[in-house]
Design an enzyme around this catalytic site. Structure first.
Site, PDB file in Angstrom:
ATOM      1  N   GLY A 193       1.019  -1.376   0.115  1.00  0.00           N
ATOM      2  CA  GLY A 193       0.208  -0.341  -0.058  1.00  0.00           C
ATOM      3  C   GLY A 193       0.732   1.107  -0.134  1.00  0.00           C
ATOM      4  CB  SER A 194       2.901   2.984  -1.538  1.00  0.00           C
ATOM      5  OG  SER A 194       2.566   1.879  -2.329  1.00  0.00           O
TER       6      SER A 194
END
Length: 224
Positions: A193-194
């Protein structure tokens, strides 16, 4: 890079994939031969273990995205959703106004970071920081992140910033100052996640809009 028939997986996931496979196999075999439980519970546990392994495999997948480098456009460095397109003041390197395009990656997106343009790496710096949700306005300046600037013959200096999210705990950055990089080549990886911000010169023509789904090496972000 790990390959299983037509699938390919990024090298950054090799250790995690092996551990996840071992754990999943151990659970599936162990619950069948060791634990005395109702058959429905055995099957539920086995399916859960298999789903866990599938989630790890899909996260580290690295689909082939052939690209012929072209200095006339900026390609998407990652897969995800375009969440920001705006003129901003960039305080770290340029210290002036730039066009910012941000792409948010959910855990189900491909998390390989690819070079959006060819050129010489002028700047590459890691910043430790917080783990705010990736879409938070302060994520660009307060989260764990890396800032990379590539000098391109057509666009001039182009910055991209890898930003950790609430789940991401490790950013991998391959860019080294002074080296020449090729558009489309692997530039790093962000685990779980980013977001990636791209900073372009004012006057650059943006080819996407907020809400668009971008594909790394496929979607043309900007032209000039």
């Amino acid at each position: 890079m790990l390959r299983i028939k037509w699938l390919s997986f990024h090298e950054e996931g090799a250790k995690i994939i092996l551990i996840a496979t071992f754990i999943a196999v151990a659970i599936i075999m162990g619950v069948h031969y060791i634990v005395e439980t109702p058959i429905w519970l055995v099957k539920t546990i086995q399916i859960a273990a298999l789903l866990m392994l599938i989630m790890v495999l899909q996260f580290f997948r690295n689909p082939a995205r052939p690209l012929t480098p072209n200095d006339k456009y900026i390609t998407a460095p990652v897969d995800g959703k375009v969440v920001v397109i705006e003129e901003v003041e960039e305080p770290e390197y340029f210290k002036d106004k730039r066009l910012q395009v941000s792409i948010f990656m959910s855990p189900i997106n491909v998390h390989v970071t690819r070079y959006a343009t060819s050129g010489k790496v002028k700047y590459s710096k890691y910043h430790p920081g917080k783990y705010l949700v990736a879409w938070h306005p302060k994520a660009s300046t307060e989260n764990e992140r890396t800032t990379i600037v590539v000098e391109n013959t057509n666009f001039g200096e182009v910055m991209y910033r890898q930003i950790a999210g609430a789940l991401a705990k490790r950013i991998v950055n391959y860019a080294k100052e002074g080296t020449f990089v090729k558009q489309g080549a692997d530039a790093g990886f962000i685990k779980f996640g980013s977001r990636v911000d791209i900073y372009l010169p004012l006057g650059t023509e943006i080819n996407v809009k907020i809400g668009d789904k971008a594909l790394g090496n496929k979607t043309i972000i900007a032209t000039k």
